[in-house]
Design a protein around this motif. Structure first.
Motif, PDB file in Angstrom:
ATOM      1  N   LEU A  13       0.826  -1.206   0.000  1.00 17.69           N
ATOM      2  CA  LEU A  13       0.000   0.000   0.000  1.00 17.69           C
ATOM      3  C   LEU A  13       0.862   1.258   0.000  1.00 17.69           C
ATOM      4  O   LEU A  13       0.609   2.202  -0.750  1.00 17.69           O
ATOM      5  CB  LEU A  13      -0.923  -0.008   1.219  1.00 17.69           C
ATOM      6  CG  LEU A  13      -2.018  -1.078   1.227  1.00 17.69           C
ATOM      7  CD1 LEU A  13      -2.776  -1.056   2.546  1.00 17.69           C
ATOM      8  CD2 LEU A  13      -2.978  -0.875   0.070  1.00 17.69           C
ATOM      9  N   TYR A  14       1.884   1.266   0.831  1.00 15.32           N
ATOM     10  CA  TYR A  14       2.786   2.416   0.878  1.00 15.32           C
ATOM     11  C   TYR A  14       3.468   2.636  -0.466  1.00 15.32           C
ATOM     12  O   TYR A  14       3.716   3.778  -0.881  1.00 15.32           O
ATOM     13  CB  TYR A  14       3.849   2.214   1.960  1.00 15.32           C
ATOM     14  CG  TYR A  14       3.497   2.804   3.293  1.00 15.32           C
ATOM     15  CD1 TYR A  14       3.382   4.179   3.461  1.00 15.32           C
ATOM     16  CD2 TYR A  14       3.293   1.988   4.401  1.00 15.32           C
ATOM     17  CE1 TYR A  14       3.066   4.731   4.692  1.00 15.32           C
ATOM     18  CE2 TYR A  14       2.969   2.527   5.642  1.00 15.32           C
ATOM     19  CZ  TYR A  14       2.860   3.905   5.777  1.00 15.32           C
ATOM     20  OH  TYR A  14       2.544   4.437   6.987  1.00 15.32           O
ATOM     21  N   SER A  15       3.825   1.575  -1.149  1.00 17.66           N
ATOM     22  CA  SER A  15       4.583   1.698  -2.399  1.00 17.66           C
ATOM     23  C   SER A  15       3.806   2.424  -3.476  1.00 17.66           C
ATOM     24  O   SER A  15       4.409   2.984  -4.403  1.00 17.66           O
ATOM     25  CB  SER A  15       4.990   0.314  -2.893  1.00 17.66           C
ATOM     26  OG  SER A  15       3.860  -0.430  -3.309  1.00 17.66           O
ATOM     27  N   PHE A  16       2.471   2.422  -3.394  1.00 21.01           N
ATOM     28  CA  PHE A  16       1.665   3.117  -4.393  1.00 21.01           C
ATOM     29  C   PHE A  16       1.188   4.480  -3.910  1.00 21.01           C
ATOM     30  O   PHE A  16       1.155   5.443  -4.679  1.00 21.01           O
ATOM     31  CB  PHE A  16       0.452   2.261  -4.790  1.00 21.01           C
ATOM     32  CG  PHE A  16       0.812   1.071  -5.636  1.00 21.01           C
ATOM     33  CD1 PHE A  16       1.050   1.220  -6.995  1.00 21.01           C
ATOM     34  CD2 PHE A  16       0.940  -0.181  -5.081  1.00 21.01           C
ATOM     35  CE1 PHE A  16       1.390   0.130  -7.789  1.00 21.01           C
ATOM     36  CE2 PHE A  16       1.281  -1.281  -5.854  1.00 21.01           C
ATOM     37  CZ  PHE A  16       1.511  -1.121  -7.214  1.00 21.01           C
ATOM     38  N   PHE A  17       0.841   4.576  -2.620  1.00 20.41           N
ATOM     39  CA  PHE A  17       0.260   5.823  -2.132  1.00 20.41           C
ATOM     40  C   PHE A  17       1.318   6.839  -1.725  1.00 20.41           C
ATOM     41  O   PHE A  17       1.107   8.041  -1.900  1.00 20.41           O
ATOM     42  CB  PHE A  17      -0.669   5.538  -0.949  1.00 20.41           C
ATOM     43  CG  PHE A  17      -1.975   4.931  -1.362  1.00 20.41           C
ATOM     44  CD1 PHE A  17      -2.968   5.701  -1.937  1.00 20.41           C
ATOM     45  CD2 PHE A  17      -2.208   3.579  -1.199  1.00 20.41           C
ATOM     46  CE1 PHE A  17      -4.170   5.143  -2.338  1.00 20.41           C
ATOM     47  CE2 PHE A  17      -3.399   3.013  -1.592  1.00 20.41           C
ATOM     48  CZ  PHE A  17      -4.388   3.797  -2.157  1.00 20.41           C
ATOM     49  N   TYR A  18       2.456   6.407  -1.191  1.00 21.80           N
ATOM     50  CA  TYR A  18       3.467   7.379  -0.773  1.00 21.80           C
ATOM     51  C   TYR A  18       4.077   8.133  -1.960  1.00 21.80           C
ATOM     52  O   TYR A  18       4.250   9.360  -1.900  1.00 21.80           O
ATOM     53  CB  TYR A  18       4.566   6.691   0.046  1.00 21.80           C
ATOM     54  CG  TYR A  18       5.566   7.668   0.600  1.00 21.80           C
ATOM     55  CD1 TYR A  18       5.271   8.426   1.734  1.00 21.80           C
ATOM     56  CD2 TYR A  18       6.799   7.870  -0.022  1.00 21.80           C
ATOM     57  CE1 TYR A  18       6.169   9.356   2.233  1.00 21.80           C
ATOM     58  CE2 TYR A  18       7.705   8.794   0.478  1.00 21.80           C
ATOM     59  CZ  TYR A  18       7.379   9.531   1.596  1.00 21.80           C
ATOM     60  OH  TYR A  18       8.270  10.458   2.083  1.00 21.80           O
TER      61      TYR A  18
ATOM     62  N   LEU B  87       2.667   8.835  -4.693  1.00 21.43           N
ATOM     63  CA  LEU B  87       1.635   9.472  -5.512  1.00 21.43           C
ATOM     64  C   LEU B  87       1.749  10.990  -5.566  1.00 21.43           C
ATOM     65  O   LEU B  87       1.635  11.579  -6.644  1.00 21.43           O
ATOM     66  CB  LEU B  87       0.246   9.052  -4.990  1.00 21.43           C
ATOM     67  CG  LEU B  87      -0.950   9.456  -5.858  1.00 21.43           C
ATOM     68  CD1 LEU B  87      -0.835   8.811  -7.237  1.00 21.43           C
ATOM     69  CD2 LEU B  87      -2.257   9.045  -5.187  1.00 21.43           C
ATOM     70  N   PRO B  88       1.981  11.694  -4.440  1.00 17.24           N
ATOM     71  CA  PRO B  88       2.078  13.166  -4.535  1.00 17.24           C
ATOM     72  C   PRO B  88       3.282  13.649  -5.337  1.00 17.24           C
ATOM     73  O   PRO B  88       3.319  14.816  -5.741  1.00 17.24           O
ATOM     74  CB  PRO B  88       2.192  13.613  -3.072  1.00 17.24           C
ATOM     75  CG  PRO B  88       1.678  12.469  -2.266  1.00 17.24           C
ATOM     76  CD  PRO B  88       2.045  11.243  -3.044  1.00 17.24           C
TER      77      PRO B  88
ATOM     78  N   THR C 170       4.455  12.225  -8.227  1.00 19.60           N
ATOM     79  CA  THR C 170       4.497  11.630  -9.564  1.00 19.60           C
ATOM     80  C   THR C 170       4.943  12.630 -10.630  1.00 19.60           C
ATOM     81  O   THR C 170       5.561  12.249 -11.621  1.00 19.60           O
ATOM     82  CB  THR C 170       3.118  11.065  -9.936  1.00 19.60           C
ATOM     83  OG1 THR C 170       2.107  12.069  -9.714  1.00 19.60           O
ATOM     84  CG2 THR C 170       2.789   9.850  -9.090  1.00 19.60           C
TER      85      THR C 170
ATOM     86  N   GLN D 267       7.952   3.052 -10.732  1.00 20.38           N
ATOM     87  CA  GLN D 267       7.942   4.509 -10.566  1.00 20.38           C
ATOM     88  C   GLN D 267       9.033   5.198 -11.375  1.00 20.38           C
ATOM     89  O   GLN D 267       9.107   6.428 -11.393  1.00 20.38           O
ATOM     90  CB  GLN D 267       8.118   4.863  -9.086  1.00 20.38           C
ATOM     91  CG  GLN D 267       7.040   4.305  -8.164  1.00 20.38           C
ATOM     92  CD  GLN D 267       5.697   4.975  -8.354  1.00 20.38           C
ATOM     93  OE1 GLN D 267       5.594   6.009  -9.004  1.00 20.38           O
ATOM     94  NE2 GLN D 267       4.658   4.389  -7.771  1.00 20.38           N
TER      95      GLN D 267
END
Length: 373
Positions: free
Chosen positions: A29-34, A36-37, A39, A252
């Motif tokens: 979960l962290y790998s996608f949401f952290y 995100l800001p 990108t 990423q």
């Protein structure tokens, strides 16, 4: 006994839904949401205002250049300074370019002329982009004027350009090729995420075992039982780091793969150290919730102590020494150097030595705690 303990620990982890979520799902979960800001990597289209008190062709040129700058978005052009100040105070703009009256007259007369820029220091990133962008606009117009003056005194525009900049400067970013914030902070924070989720999960497991008296190993005071549980938790660290360094950095598109062999060796050492540190810490907690509270509260200080977002030289001497008591300090510095910068193991010898000393200390203290737990 060691492999029996290894399998028993894995069964216990898989049977605890809360710990399982933290040890594995939390990292995903962290790998996608952290990231995100971050990108977009760099800040663009920061709102600014232009105060044009000169109302000349030169001031209009500056305004057009500001509108064309990729990092800026001119939302207001006004001759009134109080109007721009109100926009700045309300947060509608992050920067203001002030073109004073008589600017073009001073330039044509050969006198020193000045344009002013102001920003909102409350938002550091936006303030930096706004001020730098506006300064580039003024610098570009100023350079054009200087080139025209030199061209009038030289046979060609090429000679004028050479006279203005006799030494060519070409900036090429080597490691953070996009010069973005995500590629700078996420690779280091990934190691911290692995550490904190592991420690929270381990303290939850040990707290539950102590509370319910359901320790997964029937003879938990043996050396084989200690080694088996250590390897089980170390394998969790290894798998999570492989996920971040292998898949997430590729997905990423962060800099990666600088020294793959060295990274694998450091990863093995880091996994063992993290597991030994986690077991020593987890055996101090007798309730399920206490470890979670402590780990959440200390996450940001641990990140600052690692020296990633805060220079080590600015820390007090005591903190510079105490920070090596955390595996994340050597882990973050070592993995960033190997994976992003292509450093050799010799280059990170201090980080390797720090992990080895910490591993030895945690094994000795952990074994002593294990025997009497």
């Amino acid at each position: 006994m060691m492999w029996t303990a290894f399998l028993a620990t894995w069964r216990a982890m898989l049977a605890d839904k809360g710990a399982l979520t933290l040890l594995f799902a939390g990292g995903v979960l962290y790998s996608f949401f952290y990231p995100l800001p971050y990108t977009r990597e760099v800040v663009q289209r920061v709102p600014v205002a232009v105060v044009d008190q000169d109302r000349s062709s030169m001031s209009r040129q500056m305004t057009r250049f500001a509108m064309a700058h990729p990092a800026l978005q001119v939302v207001a052009v006004t001759p009134e300074l109080p109007a721009a100040q109100d926009l700045l105070w309300r947060g509608d703009v992050m920067g203001v370019l002030i073109i004073p009256e008589g600017l073009q007259t001073d330039v044509l007369a050969g006198r020193a002329a000045q344009a002013q820029v102001a920003g909102n220091g409350l938002y550091l990133m936006l303030n930096k982009v706004a001020l730098n962008g506006l300064a580039e606009v003024v610098g570009t117009v100023s350079a054009g004027i200087e080139l025209k003056r030199l061209a009038a005194a030289t046979p060609s525009s090429y000679q004028a350009a050479d006279q203005r900049s006799p030494i060519a400067f070409d900036a090429v970013p080597l490691f953070n090729v996009k010069e973005g914030y995500g590629a700078y902070v996420v690779p280091g924070v990934a190691t911290l995420i692995v550490q904190q989720t592991l420690l929270i999960g381990m303290t939850m497991l040990f707290g539950t075992w102590y509370q319910r008296k359901t320790f997964p190993l029937p003879r938990r005071r043996t050396m084989g039982g200690y080694a088996g549980m250590l390897l089980a938790f170390a394998s969790v660290v290894f798998l999570n780091c492989c996920y971040f360094f292998g898949f997430v950095f590729w997905f990423q598109d962060y800099p990666r793969g600088g020294n793959f062999g060295g990274m694998v060796l450091l990863l093995a050492l880091f996994s063992l150290t993290e597991a030994a540190f986690g077991m020593l810490l987890a055996m101090l907690f007798r309730t399920r919730e206490r470890g979670t509270q402590l780990m959440i509260a200390t996450s940001m200080p641990v990140l600052f102590l690692a020296g990633l977002t805060w220079p080590v030289s600015s820390m007090p001497a005591l903190l510079q020494a105490l920070r090596w008591l955390l595996p994340s300090t050597a882990g973050i510095q070592g993995f960033v150097a190997l994976n992003q910068m292509g450093a050799s193991l010799h280059d990170i010898r201090h980080e390797v030595a720090g992990l080895l000393v910490l591993l030895a200390a945690c094994l000795v203290l952990g074994w002593r705690r294990w025997r009497v737990a």
